[in-house]
Write an enzyme that holds these catalytic residues in place. Sequence first.
Site, PDB file in Angstrom:
ATOM      1  N   LYS A   1       4.821  -1.439   4.767  1.00  0.00           N
ATOM      2  CA  LYS A   1       4.902  -0.138   5.455  1.00  0.00           C
ATOM      3  C   LYS A   1       5.067   0.936   4.376  1.00  0.00           C
ATOM      4  O   LYS A   1       6.076   0.955   3.670  1.00  0.00           O
ATOM      5  CB  LYS A   1       6.094  -0.150   6.422  1.00  0.00           C
ATOM      6  CG  LYS A   1       6.272   1.119   7.231  1.00  0.00           C
ATOM      7  CD  LYS A   1       7.412   0.933   8.233  1.00  0.00           C
ATOM      8  CE  LYS A   1       7.651   2.148   9.106  1.00  0.00           C
ATOM      9  NZ  LYS A   1       8.689   1.894  10.115  1.00  0.00           N
TER      10      LYS A   1
ATOM     11  N   ASP B   1      13.875   2.361  20.685  1.00  0.00           N
ATOM     12  CA  ASP B   1      12.430   2.600  20.798  1.00  0.00           C
ATOM     13  C   ASP B   1      11.664   1.306  21.098  1.00  0.00           C
ATOM     14  O   ASP B   1      10.656   0.996  20.459  1.00  0.00           O
ATOM     15  CB  ASP B   1      11.889   3.253  19.515  1.00  0.00           C
ATOM     16  CG  ASP B   1      10.513   3.896  19.739  1.00  0.00           C
ATOM     17  OD1 ASP B   1      10.162   4.166  20.911  1.00  0.00           O
ATOM     18  OD2 ASP B   1       9.792   4.116  18.748  1.00  0.00           O
TER      19      ASP B   1
ATOM     20  N   PHE C   1       4.612   8.146  10.646  1.00  0.00           N
ATOM     21  CA  PHE C   1       5.401   7.788   9.460  1.00  0.00           C
ATOM     22  C   PHE C   1       4.536   7.505   8.230  1.00  0.00           C
ATOM     23  O   PHE C   1       4.965   7.648   7.103  1.00  0.00           O
ATOM     24  CB  PHE C   1       6.247   6.540   9.755  1.00  0.00           C
ATOM     25  CG  PHE C   1       5.416   5.315  10.023  1.00  0.00           C
ATOM     26  CD1 PHE C   1       4.950   4.516   8.978  1.00  0.00           C
ATOM     27  CD2 PHE C   1       5.054   4.981  11.324  1.00  0.00           C
ATOM     28  CE1 PHE C   1       4.146   3.411   9.230  1.00  0.00           C
ATOM     29  CE2 PHE C   1       4.245   3.871  11.576  1.00  0.00           C
ATOM     30  CZ  PHE C   1       3.792   3.087  10.531  1.00  0.00           C
ATOM     31  N   GLY C   2       3.287   7.025   8.441  1.00  0.00           N
ATOM     32  CA  GLY C   2       2.432   6.586   7.340  1.00  0.00           C
ATOM     33  C   GLY C   2       1.542   5.439   7.760  1.00  0.00           C
ATOM     34  O   GLY C   2       1.042   5.445   8.892  1.00  0.00           O
ATOM     35  N   GLN C   3       1.368   4.448   6.871  1.00  0.00           N
ATOM     36  CA  GLN C   3       0.462   3.328   7.159  1.00  0.00           C
ATOM     37  C   GLN C   3       1.121   1.988   6.885  1.00  0.00           C
ATOM     38  O   GLN C   3       2.065   1.897   6.107  1.00  0.00           O
ATOM     39  CB  GLN C   3      -0.785   3.424   6.266  1.00  0.00           C
ATOM     40  CG  GLN C   3      -1.723   4.556   6.611  1.00  0.00           C
ATOM     41  CD  GLN C   3      -2.960   4.524   5.737  1.00  0.00           C
ATOM     42  OE1 GLN C   3      -2.887   4.226   4.545  1.00  0.00           O
ATOM     43  NE2 GLN C   3      -4.108   4.815   6.324  1.00  0.00           N
TER      44      GLN C   3
ATOM     45  N   GLY D   1       0.814   5.410  11.831  1.00  0.00           N
ATOM     46  CA  GLY D   1       1.535   6.257  12.782  1.00  0.00           C
ATOM     47  C   GLY D   1       1.932   7.528  12.061  1.00  0.00           C
ATOM     48  O   GLY D   1       1.485   7.784  10.939  1.00  0.00           O
TER      49      GLY D   1
ATOM     50  N   GLY E   1      -2.320  -0.822  10.552  1.00  0.00           N
ATOM     51  CA  GLY E   1      -1.922   0.153  11.563  1.00  0.00           C
ATOM     52  C   GLY E   1      -1.398   1.412  10.902  1.00  0.00           C
ATOM     53  O   GLY E   1      -1.120   1.437   9.703  1.00  0.00           O
TER      54      GLY E   1
END
Length: 322
Positions: A24, A120, A6-8, A4, A2
Site C-alpha cells: 500500500k 469502516d 489514499f494512494g495505490q 483509492g 487497487g
Amino acid sequence: MGEGAFGQVLECWDHERNEMVAIKIVRSNRKYRKDAMIEIEILQLLGKHDANTSRCVQVRNWFDYRNHICIVFEKLGPSLYDFLRKNSFRSFPIDLVREFARQLLECVAFMHDMRLIHTDLKPENILLVSPEYIKVPDSNVSSNKGSHFKMLPKSSAIKVIDFGSTTYDFIDNNYVVSTRHYRAPEVILGLGWSYPCDIWSIGCILVELCSGKMLFQTHENLEHLAMMERVLEPLPSNMLRLADRDAEKYIRRGHLNWPESATSRESFKAVLKLPRLQTLVMEHTDHSSADFLDLLQGLLRYDPGDRLGAREALAHCFFTRS
C-alpha cells in the site's frame, strides 16, 4: 491491485521472503501520512496479539520512500465486493454467507476485546484469502439474461483490511464514521458511537452478500433514515429526541419528517420500492431463513445498547444449528 483516495496498492515480489506481497503506497500528503502511521500502529498491535486466527490482514513491514509511507501486506485474493461485481452481483449461497459472517464476527470480537473499533467495515474491506474460484450452474438465470453459470470461491476464508480509520473506544467518538451505506443510525443522528457501529455495518454487509444488492443505496441522511424505517421499523422516539443540531431538521413532532421533506419524487420512490427485511431474506434463502432473519434483526437494532455484541452474535443459532 487497487487504488483509492489514499494512494495505490501494488502487487510486488519480495526478494528476501521469496513471495508475492501487496504494498500500500500512501500519497505524499500530511493527512494520509498521519492516517497511515495510525494504521501501522494498529496493525502492529493486532499482529502482536494475533495467533493468525483473528482474520485481520497481516502486515509484513513498512518503510518511508520519498515521503510515501509504504506498508507491506500478505497478498490476498479479491474483495467480496469485487467478487460480487465480477459475478454480475449474483448473491452468495446462504451456507457461504454463514461462513463469511462467522469469520467477520470473529475478527470484530477480537478487535473489540482489544478496545478497538474498525469503523469502516464494508465488502470492499473484506478480502478472500485465495483468488481461486469454481463455476457452477445458475438456476436463477433466464435464457435472455446472460451466463447460465456463476462463480463461487473455492475457499470461504476471508480477512479484514484497511485499519486507517480504526480507533480506540476511549477516544471522543462524535465525528462521522463509516462509508455511507454501512453507517449506523446513531452516527447519522449525532448521538456518539462505539463498538455497536461495527455490528450495524456487519448486518448491512450480510444482507448484501445474501441478496447481491446494497441494502441502503442512498447518498443523503434523511433518505437513509427513511429507508431504515421502510426495511425495519420506525425509529425509536427517544433516539430522535436526542438527535444533535445537525440532525434536528430530519425530525418533526417526534417522528422522521418523511416524505414531507423528501428532496425529490425519485427519492420518495426509491424508499417506497424497498422490501421489508423479512421479504428480502426469504426471497434469497430457502433453508435457515428464520435463523438468518433473527440474527440480522439482532445486528440491525436501532438502539446501540440493544444491538447484539460480536461474541453474543457468534453464539446465535444461525451458527450453532448449521
